[in-house]
Design a protein around this motif. Structure first.
Motif, PDB file in Angstrom:
ATOM      1  N   PRO A 181      36.339  42.233  57.006  1.00 20.11           N
ATOM      2  CA  PRO A 181      37.055  40.969  57.237  1.00 20.11           C
ATOM      3  C   PRO A 181      36.458  39.792  56.466  1.00 20.11           C
ATOM      4  N   ILE A 182      35.133  39.754  56.319  1.00 24.50           N
ATOM      5  CA  ILE A 182      34.509  38.651  55.578  1.00 24.50           C
ATOM      6  C   ILE A 182      34.744  38.825  54.084  1.00 24.50           C
ATOM      7  N   LEU A 183      34.682  40.064  53.587  1.00 21.16           N
ATOM      8  CA  LEU A 183      34.965  40.302  52.176  1.00 21.16           C
ATOM      9  C   LEU A 183      36.396  39.912  51.847  1.00 21.16           C
ATOM     10  N   GLN A 184      37.308  40.145  52.771  1.00 19.90           N
ATOM     11  CA  GLN A 184      38.699  39.745  52.560  1.00 19.90           C
ATOM     12  C   GLN A 184      38.817  38.224  52.473  1.00 19.90           C
ATOM     13  N   MET A 185      38.015  37.508  53.254  1.00 24.49           N
ATOM     14  CA  MET A 185      38.018  36.049  53.187  1.00 24.49           C
ATOM     15  C   MET A 185      37.583  35.571  51.802  1.00 24.49           C
ATOM     16  N   VAL A 186      36.637  36.266  51.199  1.00 23.17           N
ATOM     17  CA  VAL A 186      36.195  35.913  49.845  1.00 23.17           C
ATOM     18  C   VAL A 186      37.328  36.162  48.855  1.00 23.17           C
ATOM     19  N   ASP A 187      37.999  37.313  48.979  1.00 26.73           N
ATOM     20  CA  ASP A 187      39.120  37.630  48.095  1.00 26.73           C
ATOM     21  C   ASP A 187      40.245  36.601  48.211  1.00 26.73           C
ATOM     22  N   GLU A 188      40.441  36.071  49.406  1.00 23.95           N
ATOM     23  CA  GLU A 188      41.530  35.128  49.646  1.00 23.95           C
ATOM     24  C   GLU A 188      41.094  33.681  49.450  1.00 23.95           C
ATOM     25  N   SER A 189      39.877  33.491  48.924  1.00 23.69           N
ATOM     26  CA  SER A 189      39.329  32.145  48.656  1.00 23.69           C
ATOM     27  C   SER A 189      39.187  31.310  49.920  1.00 23.69           C
ATOM     28  N   ARG A 190      39.063  31.982  51.068  1.00 23.30           N
ATOM     29  CA  ARG A 190      38.822  31.263  52.318  1.00 23.30           C
ATOM     30  C   ARG A 190      37.322  31.107  52.578  1.00 23.30           C
ATOM     31  N   MET A 191      36.503  31.772  51.787  1.00 22.62           N
ATOM     32  CA  MET A 191      35.052  31.616  51.852  1.00 22.62           C
ATOM     33  C   MET A 191      34.524  31.551  50.433  1.00 22.62           C
ATOM     34  N   ALA A 192      33.610  30.616  50.187  1.00 22.88           N
ATOM     35  CA  ALA A 192      33.037  30.451  48.853  1.00 22.88           C
ATOM     36  C   ALA A 192      32.132  31.624  48.506  1.00 22.88           C
ATOM     37  N   PHE A 193      31.992  31.873  47.222  1.00 17.57           N
ATOM     38  CA  PHE A 193      31.249  33.035  46.732  1.00 17.57           C
ATOM     39  C   PHE A 193      29.765  32.976  47.103  1.00 17.57           C
ATOM     40  N   ASN A 194      29.088  31.870  46.804  1.00 16.80           N
ATOM     41  CA  ASN A 194      27.635  31.805  47.014  1.00 16.80           C
ATOM     42  C   ASN A 194      27.235  31.909  48.494  1.00 16.80           C
ATOM     43  N   PRO A 195      27.906  31.220  49.420  1.00  8.31           N
ATOM     44  CA  PRO A 195      27.587  31.447  50.833  1.00  8.31           C
ATOM     45  C   PRO A 195      27.811  32.897  51.256  1.00  8.31           C
TER      46      PRO A 195
END
Length: 284
Positions: free
Chosen positions: A161-175
């Motif tokens: 679920p968190i990796l999906q947030m990265v893919d969807e630009s809902r979480m920044a890459f560095n954090p």
């Protein structure tokens, strides 16, 4: 069998590469590929290798194969090559990594697979070849720094679920890279709190969470407190959930395509609103 053999085979005999990290998305690029194959056929043969259990494993050409299946094409041109697992993995990544749109998760797993293959090849050819040389070789081949490649590979340690947030630009890459060092259990706590608070940790907060997770001092209560604290220079944010807007777009639209379309429509609306205001002022 010769090293390379060209055949025409049924799509039913073609199988996806094991643990293939690149998704076949029904997006605009895929639609264009389908139209191209409908008009001109498959110009470049797929690269495949034989499978012990029968049929062929696709190394390069998953999207072309899917387009042929969609069009009902009965025979697909392929080039059969006899490759080791490591040779096939490296060729598979090389054939896909230069796509125009590659998700962070796709890069992450592709880099990890290719790094592992390079390490295996290194152990075969030289006892001195190690992870450091493998990362240097990979960096040169894909045009990324060694550190950036390592950061991408860290994403493979995120829960889905968190990796999906990265893919969807809902979480920044560095954090997200920092969060990848948290235990899977602590990541699940974080994911639940992010959904509840509709917030994601900053880079500084992510580093704090990483340290606390590794030291075993992290608690769910602290996670909630951290995600609800006011960040420096924080402004109220406005979010659109992908699930709320996806129904307005064609199937297969990526988050980036939806975002670009929304911005374009808002820009048009803004110009129209300014024109209306100007007209009202002239009429006063």
């Amino acid at each position: 069998m010769p090293n390379s053999l060209e055949l025409n085979v049924s799509p039913a005999l073609l199988h996806t590469f094991a643990n293939h990290p690149f998704h076949v998305r029904k997006d605009m690029e895929m639609n264009e590929l389908v139209d191209s194959i409908r008009e001109s056929g498959v110009i470049v043969p797929l690269i495949v290798r034989t499978r012990p259990e029968g049929g062929y494993e696709i190394i390069s050409g998953h999207r072309r194969c899917e387009a042929c299946r969609e069009l009902g094409i009965e025979k697909v041109p392929v080039r059969v090559q006899e490759l080791t697992d490591d040779e096939a993995t490296i060729l598979m990544v090389n054939s896909n990594i230069q796509r125009e749109h590659v998700l962070p998760s796709e890069k992450a797993f592709a880099y990890k697979m290719r790094m592992d293959a390079l390490k295996h090849q290194g152990r075969v050819t030289s006892a001195q070849v190690g992870p450091k040389l493998s990362s240097e070789v990979l960096a040169e081949q894909v045009g990324e720094s060694r550190n950036q490649i390592k950061r991408y590979i860290r994403l493979t340690y995120l829960i889905s679920p968190i990796l999906q947030m990265v893919d969807e630009s809902r979480m920044a890459f560095n954090p997200a890279v920092e969060i990848s060092y948290m235990t899977p259990e602590h990541q699940r706590w974080l994911q639940a709190e992010m959904e509840l608070c509709e917030a994601t940790p900053s880079l500084v907060q992510s580093r704090r969470l990483k340290e606390m997770s590794q030291s075993g001092t992290l608690t769910e209560h602290y996670l909630h407190t951290l995600l609800t604290e006011q960040k420096p220079n924080q402004r109220q944010k406005f979010f659109l959930n992908q699930s709320d807007v996806q129904r307005f777009f064609p199937p297969g639209y990526t988050p980036e395509q939806m975002q670009n379309t929304i911005f374009s429509l808002l820009k048009t609306w803004g110009h129209a609103h300014e024109h209306t205001q100007s007209q009202q002022e002239l009429e006063r």
